[in-house]
Design a protein around this motif. Sequence first.
Motif, PDB file in Angstrom:
ATOM      1  N   THR A  35      38.776  67.852  39.593  1.00  0.00           N
ATOM      2  CA  THR A  35      39.560  69.089  39.695  1.00  0.00           C
ATOM      3  C   THR A  35      41.035  68.718  39.584  1.00  0.00           C
ATOM      4  OG1 THR A  35      39.879  69.011  42.091  1.00  0.00           O
ATOM      5  CG2 THR A  35      37.855  70.110  41.290  1.00  0.00           C
ATOM      6  N   GLU A  37      43.300  69.393  41.667  1.00  0.00           N
ATOM      7  CA  GLU A  37      43.769  68.947  42.981  1.00  0.00           C
ATOM      8  C   GLU A  37      43.462  67.469  43.224  1.00  0.00           C
ATOM      9  OE1 GLU A  37      42.689  73.361  43.484  1.00  0.00           O
ATOM     10  OE2 GLU A  37      41.729  71.632  42.588  1.00  0.00           O
ATOM     11  N   TYR A  90      47.201  71.759  31.125  1.00  0.00           N
ATOM     12  CA  TYR A  90      47.594  72.847  32.023  1.00  0.00           C
ATOM     13  C   TYR A  90      48.987  72.572  32.560  1.00  0.00           C
ATOM     14  CZ  TYR A  90      42.635  74.131  32.153  1.00  0.00           C
ATOM     15  OH  TYR A  90      41.371  74.516  31.825  1.00  0.00           O
ATOM     16  N   TYR A  92      51.581  73.212  35.689  1.00  0.00           N
ATOM     17  CA  TYR A  92      51.553  73.535  37.109  1.00  0.00           C
ATOM     18  C   TYR A  92      52.812  74.304  37.493  1.00  0.00           C
ATOM     19  CZ  TYR A  92      51.493  73.105  42.151  1.00  0.00           C
ATOM     20  OH  TYR A  92      51.507  73.381  43.493  1.00  0.00           O
ATOM     21  N   GLY A  93      52.658  75.282  38.366  1.00  0.00           N
ATOM     22  CA  GLY A  93      53.795  75.976  38.939  1.00  0.00           C
ATOM     23  C   GLY A  93      54.445  76.999  38.040  1.00  0.00           C
ATOM     24  N   TYR A  94      53.742  77.468  37.016  1.00  0.00           N
ATOM     25  CA  TYR A  94      54.305  78.456  36.094  1.00  0.00           C
ATOM     26  C   TYR A  94      54.662  79.730  36.857  1.00  0.00           C
ATOM     27  CZ  TYR A  94      54.755  81.645  32.195  1.00  0.00           C
ATOM     28  OH  TYR A  94      55.221  82.574  31.311  1.00  0.00           O
ATOM     29  N   ARG A  97      54.439  79.918  40.895  1.00  0.00           N
ATOM     30  CA  ARG A  97      53.182  79.981  41.651  1.00  0.00           C
ATOM     31  C   ARG A  97      52.618  78.586  41.886  1.00  0.00           C
ATOM     32  NH1 ARG A  97      51.887  84.114  37.600  1.00  0.00           N
ATOM     33  NH2 ARG A  97      50.644  82.484  36.685  1.00  0.00           N
ATOM     34  N   ASP A  98      51.817  78.457  42.927  1.00  0.00           N
ATOM     35  CA  ASP A  98      51.142  77.208  43.266  1.00  0.00           C
ATOM     36  C   ASP A  98      49.793  77.203  42.550  1.00  0.00           C
ATOM     37  OD1 ASP A  98      50.684  74.779  44.461  1.00  0.00           O
ATOM     38  OD2 ASP A  98      49.877  75.663  46.284  1.00  0.00           O
ATOM     39  N   ASP A  99      49.844  77.200  41.233  1.00  0.00           N
ATOM     40  CA  ASP A  99      48.638  77.337  40.422  1.00  0.00           C
ATOM     41  C   ASP A  99      48.878  76.692  39.058  1.00  0.00           C
ATOM     42  OD1 ASP A  99      46.081  78.099  39.769  1.00  0.00           O
ATOM     43  OD2 ASP A  99      46.473  80.240  39.780  1.00  0.00           O
ATOM     44  N   ILE A 100      47.858  76.663  38.212  1.00  0.00           N
ATOM     45  CA  ILE A 100      47.993  76.111  36.866  1.00  0.00           C
ATOM     46  C   ILE A 100      47.626  77.172  35.835  1.00  0.00           C
ATOM     47  CG2 ILE A 100      47.574  73.734  37.579  1.00  0.00           C
ATOM     48  CD1 ILE A 100      44.690  74.030  36.571  1.00  0.00           C
ATOM     49  N   ARG A 101      48.146  76.980  34.621  1.00  0.00           N
ATOM     50  CA  ARG A 101      47.768  77.832  33.492  1.00  0.00           C
ATOM     51  C   ARG A 101      47.584  76.932  32.279  1.00  0.00           C
ATOM     52  NH1 ARG A 101      52.128  80.077  29.633  1.00  0.00           N
ATOM     53  NH2 ARG A 101      53.750  78.523  29.901  1.00  0.00           N
ATOM     54  N   TYR A 132      48.711  68.805  33.719  1.00  0.00           N
ATOM     55  CA  TYR A 132      47.407  68.216  33.996  1.00  0.00           C
ATOM     56  C   TYR A 132      46.619  68.164  32.699  1.00  0.00           C
ATOM     57  CZ  TYR A 132      48.325  68.857  38.941  1.00  0.00           C
ATOM     58  OH  TYR A 132      48.868  68.793  40.191  1.00  0.00           O
TER      59      TYR A 132
END
Length: 143
Positions: A35, A37, A90, A92-94, A97-101, A132
């Motif tokens: 993952t 993470e 991916y 990170y932080g787009y 946010r604390d997420d990926i796209r 990532y």
Amino acid sequence: MASSRILPIVLFLCLLIPTGASTDEAPDAFEPDNTFEQAGSITPNEEAQQHNLHAPLDEDWIRFRGLAGHIYHFHLTALSLPAGFILEIYEYGYGGRDDIRIVEYMKTPEIGELSDISLSWEVPGEGDALYYLRIRHSDPAMH
């Protein structure tokens, strides 16, 4: 027009064994990395990392800092059986946010035993970001 520096980022080695084989490959030294993470880091122009896809549905995630406008090269080698790969990148932080796209999707053609393929990707935008790399088989039955 600004020139792009070429920064090789990863030499990715895969040992492929078909589903149903009597011997399973041992996990690589970077497991667990299934993952984003759990992803370990890699630094451009340093020693290559050797990963494998050792179990059904195994995938490997690798984290790296991308510099805007720079080109990164990804090199994959099939060490035993023919296979195709899916590489996804991916960001990170787009948007804070604390997420990926996902920002890039690449599907390789099937490569044969001891064959390799190289792919290049240029970091978009004007700022540096954390990225990532997700690598998996294009055929989920393979491992």
